[in-house]
Design a protein around this motif. Structure first.
Motif, short mmCIF file in Angstrom:
data_model
loop_
_atom_site.label_atom_id
_atom_site.label_comp_id
_atom_site.label_asym_id
_atom_site.label_seq_id
_atom_site.Cartn_x
_atom_site.Cartn_y
_atom_site.Cartn_z
N GLU A 41 12.70 -5.73 16.22
CA GLU A 41 11.72 -6.29 17.15
C GLU A 41 10.94 -7.37 16.40
O GLU A 41 10.37 -7.10 15.34
CB GLU A 41 10.77 -5.21 17.66
N VAL A 42 10.96 -8.57 16.95
CA VAL A 42 10.25 -9.70 16.35
C VAL A 42 9.05 -10.04 17.22
O VAL A 42 9.20 -10.22 18.44
CB VAL A 42 11.18 -10.92 16.20
N THR A 43 7.89 -10.09 16.60
CA THR A 43 6.64 -10.38 17.33
C THR A 43 5.79 -11.33 16.50
O THR A 43 5.26 -10.94 15.46
CB THR A 43 5.85 -9.10 17.61
N ASP A 44 5.71 -12.56 16.95
CA ASP A 44 4.79 -13.54 16.35
C ASP A 44 4.88 -13.60 14.83
O ASP A 44 3.90 -13.43 14.10
CB ASP A 44 3.34 -13.21 16.76
N GLY A 45 6.08 -13.84 14.34
CA GLY A 45 6.26 -14.03 12.90
C GLY A 45 6.32 -12.76 12.08
O GLY A 45 6.25 -12.81 10.85
N ALA A 46 6.44 -11.62 12.72
CA ALA A 46 6.61 -10.34 12.03
C ALA A 46 7.80 -9.61 12.64
O ALA A 46 8.15 -9.84 13.80
CB ALA A 46 5.35 -9.49 12.12
N ALA A 47 8.42 -8.75 11.86
CA ALA A 47 9.58 -8.00 12.35
C ALA A 47 9.46 -6.54 11.97
O ALA A 47 8.99 -6.20 10.87
CB ALA A 47 10.87 -8.58 11.78
N GLU A 48 9.88 -5.68 12.87
CA GLU A 48 9.97 -4.25 12.59
C GLU A 48 11.41 -3.83 12.86
O GLU A 48 12.00 -4.22 13.87
CB GLU A 48 8.99 -3.45 13.45
N VAL A 49 11.96 -3.03 11.95
CA VAL A 49 13.37 -2.66 12.01
C VAL A 49 13.50 -1.15 11.97
O VAL A 49 12.76 -0.47 11.24
CB VAL A 49 14.15 -3.29 10.83
N TRP A 50 14.42 -0.63 12.75
CA TRP A 50 14.77 0.79 12.75
C TRP A 50 16.26 0.90 12.45
O TRP A 50 17.09 0.36 13.19
CB TRP A 50 14.49 1.43 14.10
N MET A 51 16.63 1.59 11.38
CA MET A 51 18.05 1.77 11.08
C MET A 51 18.23 2.85 10.03
O MET A 51 17.30 3.16 9.28
CB MET A 51 18.69 0.45 10.60
N GLY A 52 19.42 3.42 9.98
CA GLY A 52 19.76 4.40 8.95
C GLY A 52 20.11 3.67 7.67
O GLY A 52 21.28 3.58 7.30
#
Length: 718
Positions: free
Chosen positions: A351-362
């Protein structure tokens, strides 16, 4: 739980967060920032590593630096903390640690990652000291509150007491956060253990049983699109051109974009994405593709085996000893590409939001994935949050030195541009045809026996690709993962030469459960068994005679498994045959004896006796489960599995109908004996796999007269 949510939870809990390897004057509360992984350290910081959070509700949460995909580190690391903390097991909780090499590195690797059966081995003292430090601080807080000497305060099952007063961890947490952090807290003597060595319930079993456990496929974000990638059917091919008009006509398909990995199809559902991918028309550039078949590759490798490679072990004069031997045996063993085929194929959410990213993965190497994602999206490291999810198996597949899944999900977001959220999904077909296999390998063996039946010469030439070449794990020179297990054998052989011939090809290869040991154990233990048979020696006693160390751990497991199986030297009894193999891998020692019959021209394995010496058995039930799983995984592969390239290089096996798993009716009874030890823990996840195939091959030869030279048994025409 996201980093932001975890931060809010901690702020509201006002609990105790602590770590290990701390400066003398550090104070416990400064570990909160480290536990969150946000990089900020309060004044008086003590943190490099924060592993424990004790909340006012009396729960103890362990931040686990190793991914949990069924092998048990959540339970194992929590056991170590609970033991030294003298917590009650019902208090224990576990969360995945954030991506942070400095705080959560694997002490065996120097970076944050899981693999090589190192999770328990590298964490053993680290997590015990973390628990011991927390206990010391709780005792100090209680002593201050009650005005007594700390030596009069004891802890048992989560209750701190001096005989007259008592308090729970939660009641003492806030005060304990102000206590001085011990730098090297004393840990228990093994005789004092109450949890280590017992079958405590796994901390993640309930959530996995009732469906509340969160895997990557369970992650949904508002407005999220599902993405699948069209890849070539021949490994190494690249996109020359494509037509996306038919794909864009599929209802639910929102976009088609080219990325370095292929053609990505974006859609509002997985079904739409898959249908859109089917509708794509792609022309492939084959100039750098692997167009040979597996049979052609094997032929090339056999030819390469006629020339000496890099000598990786040499004792005496093997060529001269074999030349002068009374009896000379030769054998060439061939091992196919193998897919890992974990139950959960690869996936990731970004998920990319205003120059930041959050990632979910194994993520098995989370900092590697985070680094690639950060670089691909052109972000700062502090703007990328990595959530390490539970995963449904790996067997090496998620241990990606090139971080190619992190790269793929980042390229998907980059190609889309702007804000949004996307879920990358690999199907089973993607999994089996997408390369990153165990390398094709050829072993060319020679051995000599003198007139008295002694083995006087041994040669083993290994031909395969390097797994580490061109990766951050490449140390130059010979790649030990290509031939490990063919060297440093426990047997006292006077003249030995082992050499490695490096093969280069476009097919990406990867570690597979037990890595090099998966083929070296077969080649060495089958060939040794054949030499002992030619010398007229018992396969168990013959091995024991070659192990000169009377106190050797190899000897210990071999003697124990022989006792367990009631070995009497008879290799065939009625319609049943028995075979043995012993192999050390990941610093653990495993011996197995199998009982086999002929069922329709294929081995039917009825019983497996196994002895393992893996140091201190932190959780015996987890060890038994891992050995049983390793036996099943290795047996199914040995009997049935080969990932084959057909004419023109196209992958033949695309799903479980042609790459079939061991069925429950084919799983043998497995009896495991764990050698009692006070040595530090060593590997468990992988060492159970290498001995099973050679033990079965040796039993089959006793029954039918020969062992397969090319695995699997089914392909060998057994």
């Amino acid at each position: 739980m996201t980093v932001q949510n975890r931060r809010q939870f901690l702020a509201s809990s006002a609990g105790l967060v602590i770590g290990v390897a701390l400066p003398l004057k550090g104070r416990a509360q400064s570990g909160a920032a480290a536990a969150l992984g946000d990089g900020t350290i309060a004044e008086g910081a003590f943190a490099p590593n924060a592993f424990i959070r004790i909340a006012p509700d009396n729960t103890v949460t362990v931040l686990c630096k190793h991914i949990e995909f069924g092998q048990g580190p959540y339970t194992g690391l929590a056991t170590l903390v609970a033991e030294e903390l003298d917590a009650d097991w019902s208090q224990m909780r576990v969360e995945s640690a954030p991506a942070n090499d400095e705080l959560y590195k694997n002490l065996a690797f120097g970076l944050q990652g899981t693999g090589g059966s190192t999770a328990m081995a590298n964490s053993f003292m680290q997590m015990r000291q973390a628990g011991a430090a927390a206990r010391t601080m709780l005792v100090s807080a209680a002593a201050d509150r009650w005005g007594v000497d700390p030596s009069t305060v004891s802890v048992e099952k989560g209750v701190v007491s001096d005989g007259s007063n008592s308090a729970t961890f939660g009641e003492l947490a806030e005060a304990a956060a102000e206590a001085r952090v011990p730098v090297e807290p004393a840990v228990k003597n093994p005789s004092e253990f109450t949890l280590i060595g017992t079958d405590v319930p796994k901390v993640d079993s309930r959530a996995k049983s009732n469906g509340t456990a969160m895997f990557t496929m369970d992650v949904y974000r508002d407005g999220m699109e599902t993405v699948v990638t069209r890849r070539p059917s021949v490994i190494g091919a690249t996109v020359a051109s494509y037509d996306d008009s038919a794909a864009l006509d599929v209802p639910g398909v929102t976009a088609v974009r080219q990325i370095p990995q292929g053609i990505a199809v974006y859609a509002t559902s997985t079904y739409a994405a898959l249908k859109g991918r089917e509708a794509l028309s792609v022309e492939w550039d084959m100039s750098n593709a692997e167009t040979r078949s597996s049979d052609e590759i094997f032929a090339d490798f056999r030819e390469m085996a006629n020339s000496q490679g890099t000598v990786v072990e040499e004792t005496g004069d093997s060529a001269g000893a074999i030349e002068g031997a009374e009896t000379v045996l030769e054998a060439t063993f061939e091992f196919p590409f193998l897919a890992h085929a974990p139950m959960e194929p690869l996936d990731a959410v970004i998920e990319v939001t205003d120059g930041a990213a959050e990632v979910w993965m194994g993520a098995q190497f989370p900092t590697a994935d985070k680094g690639v994602i950060t670089q691909t999206l052109g972000l700062n490291p502090e703007d990328v949050t990595m959530n390490v999810m539970l995963a449904g198996g790996s067997f090496g597949r998620r241990a990606q030195p090139t971080a190619h899944i992190g790269a793929e999900i980042a390229e998907i977001a980059k190609a889309a541009g702007g804000n949004g959220s996307w879920k990358l999904v690999w199907t089973r077909e993607d999994d089996l045809t997408g390369a990153y296999y165990r390398p094709i390998t050829v072993h060319k063996m020679r051995g000599g026996i003198d007139a008295e039946g002694n083995i006087v010469g041994w040669e083993d030439r290994v031909v395969n690709q390097s797994i580490t070449a061109g990766t951050p794990f490449d140390q130059g020179g010979a790649d030990p993962t290509s031939f490990e297990g063919s060297t440093k054998m426990p047997y006292d052989l006077p003249n030995v030469t082992v050499d490695w011939v490096k093969a280069d090809m476009p097919v990406p290869v990867l570690w597979w459960r037990s890595v090099g040991h998966t083929h070296t154990a077969y080649a060495t233990e089958v060939f040794l068994d054949e030499l002992l048979e030619a010398a007229g020696k018992d396969p168990v006693q013959g091995r024991l005679d070659l192990i000169k160390d009377e106190a050797g751990r190899d000897r210990g497991v071999l003697e124990r498994v022989a006792e367990l199986a009631g070995w009497d030297g008879q290799r065939v009894k009625g319609d049943r045959a028995y075979g043995v193999a012993v192999h050390e891998s990941f610093s653990s020692y495993v011996a197995q004896i199998v009982e086999v019959s002929d069922q329709g021209g294929m081995p039917k394995v009825h019983k497996v006796w196994c002895a393992i010496d893996c140091g201190v058995a932190v959780n015996p039930n987890v060890i038994r489960a891992q050995i049983e799983g390793g036996v099943g995984y290795g047996l199914g592969t040995a009997l049935f599995n080969a990932l084959e390239l057909g004419e023109g290089g196209e992958v033949r096996q695309k799903n479980f109908d042609t790459y079939r798993m061991l069925r429950i009716s084919e799983m043998p009874d497995v009896e495991v004996a764990i050698i009692e030890s006070e040595m530090d823990p060593t590997g468990v996840g992988e060492p159970g796999t290498p001995p099973i195939a050679p033990a079965v091959a040796n039993a089959w030869r006793a029954l039918k007269g020969e062992s397969p030279r090319r695995l699997p048994f089914k392909q060998a025409g057994v």
